[in-house]
Design an enzyme around this catalytic site. Structure first.
Site, PDB file in Angstrom:
ATOM      1  N   GLU A   1       0.863  -1.372   0.045  1.00  0.00           N
ATOM      2  CA  GLU A   1      -0.021   0.043  -0.226  1.00  0.00           C
ATOM      3  C   GLU A   1       0.835   1.140  -0.079  1.00  0.00           C
ATOM      4  O   GLU A   1       1.262   1.460   0.728  1.00  0.00           O
ATOM      5  CB  GLU A   1      -0.842   0.066   0.982  1.00  0.00           C
ATOM      6  CG  GLU A   1      -1.723   1.112   1.325  1.00  0.00           C
ATOM      7  CD  GLU A   1      -2.486   1.356   2.779  1.00  0.00           C
ATOM      8  OE1 GLU A   1      -2.621   2.677   3.218  1.00  0.00           O
ATOM      9  OE2 GLU A   1      -2.663   0.520   3.305  1.00  0.00           O
TER      10      GLU A   1
ATOM     11  N   ARG B   1       0.676  10.478   0.396  1.00  0.00           N
ATOM     12  CA  ARG B   1       0.866  11.280   1.662  1.00  0.00           C
ATOM     13  C   ARG B   1       2.206  12.387   1.131  1.00  0.00           C
ATOM     14  O   ARG B   1       2.552  13.260   1.673  1.00  0.00           O
ATOM     15  CB  ARG B   1       1.267  10.707   2.745  1.00  0.00           C
ATOM     16  CG  ARG B   1       0.029  10.045   3.518  1.00  0.00           C
ATOM     17  CD  ARG B   1       0.509   9.125   4.755  1.00  0.00           C
ATOM     18  NE  ARG B   1      -0.510   8.326   5.208  1.00  0.00           N
ATOM     19  CZ  ARG B   1      -0.468   7.794   6.467  1.00  0.00           C
ATOM     20  NH1 ARG B   1       0.545   7.826   7.035  1.00  0.00           N
ATOM     21  NH2 ARG B   1      -1.295   6.913   6.586  1.00  0.00           N
TER      22      ARG B   1
ATOM     23  N   THR C   1      -4.722   6.000   1.929  1.00  0.00           N
ATOM     24  CA  THR C   1      -5.164   7.383   2.125  1.00  0.00           C
ATOM     25  C   THR C   1      -5.856   8.159   0.888  1.00  0.00           C
ATOM     26  O   THR C   1      -5.631   9.267   0.800  1.00  0.00           O
ATOM     27  CB  THR C   1      -3.915   8.220   2.289  1.00  0.00           C
ATOM     28  OG1 THR C   1      -2.777   7.628   3.224  1.00  0.00           O
ATOM     29  CG2 THR C   1      -4.257   9.562   3.416  1.00  0.00           C
TER      30      THR C   1
ATOM     31  N   LYS D   1     -11.197  -1.903   6.909  1.00  0.00           N
ATOM     32  CA  LYS D   1      -9.837  -1.529   7.735  1.00  0.00           C
ATOM     33  C   LYS D   1     -10.229  -1.055   9.151  1.00  0.00           C
ATOM     34  O   LYS D   1     -10.863   0.102   9.120  1.00  0.00           O
ATOM     35  CB  LYS D   1      -9.197  -0.617   6.885  1.00  0.00           C
ATOM     36  CG  LYS D   1      -7.661  -0.175   7.651  1.00  0.00           C
ATOM     37  CD  LYS D   1      -6.963   0.763   6.918  1.00  0.00           C
ATOM     38  CE  LYS D   1      -7.477   2.144   6.977  1.00  0.00           C
ATOM     39  NZ  LYS D   1      -6.256   3.082   6.346  1.00  0.00           N
TER      40      LYS D   1
END
Length: 218
Positions: free
Chosen positions: A48, A52, A76, A136
């Site tokens: 993943e 960011r 994200t 998640k």
């Protein structure tokens, strides 16, 4: 199968590849390929890459094109634009810290399987109503950790979780022992100092340790 069921099956297959999904922050695109190759060599295939940093999409693109065996995803994700941009870059799955109606609508209309984040039973129930069977728990440790997920196992047996947030190599087995946990997410596999110094053998060793984790189930 419905489109959502198909995406949930794809997600199930990806999450089952290894006990840990590394959560990676890439500051320099040049680090992406050797880092991903080290993870794959250590037995960790699903990766993943979080959105960011400005390098994230290019890192996903490079891993998707150049690293055999890697299943690169995007983390994200906050909106549909990011979801589509990541898909075009080569991401195979997406992860979000939470779930907004607009993001869920975009995910339903798109092709990329989404692993949305939840922190409460109510959020999990709402996503279950929309066909989500894989979620998640985030941030896993601050919101209750393994004890919380253990409490959810009986009333929410349809859902499998990838808890992420505050988990380490030492605490991961506590989560993996639970019947409703398929894998965990963790940032400890790609620490910033090893990325900056190009310590790919060190990252491969961390990946081997993570890949060796096994659920402590009866």
């Amino acid at each position: 199968m419905t489109p959502q069921e198909t995406k949930q099956q794809q997600l199930a297959d990806i999450l089952a590849l290894a006990p840990v999904v590394p959560v990676v922050i890439v500051d320099e695109v040049a680090h992406a390929v050797p880092m991903a190759r080290a993870l794959v060599a250590g037995g960790i295939r699903s990766i993943e890459v979080t959105l960011r940093t400005p390098a994230a999409l290019d890192a996903i693109r490079a891993i998707a094109a150049e690293v055999e065996g890697a299943v690169v995803g995007v983390g994200t994700v906050l909106d549909g634009y990011q979801l589509e941009a990541a898909r075009q870059a080569g991401a195979r799955f997406a992860v979000s810290p939470g779930a907004s109606p607009k993001l869920l609508d975009a995910a339903d209309a798109g092709e990329l399987p989404l692993l949305p984040g939840v922190a409460t039973a109510g959020e999990a129930m709402s996503l279950l109503e929309r066909g989500y069977r894989h979620l998640k728990l985030f941030p896993a440790v601050p919101v209750g950790g393994a004890k919380l997920l253990g409490a959810w196992a009986s009333p929410l047996p349809q859902i499998r979780f990838c808890p992420t947030g505050g988990i380490s190599l030492a605490s991961a087995p506590d989560f993996l022992a639970l019947p409703n946990v398929v894998c965990v997410g963790g940032s400890w596999l790609t620490p910033k100092d090893k990325l900056q110094s190009g310590d790919w053998s060190g990252i491969e060793q961390l990946a081997r340790e993570a890949a060796a984790l096994r659920p402590l189930r009866a």
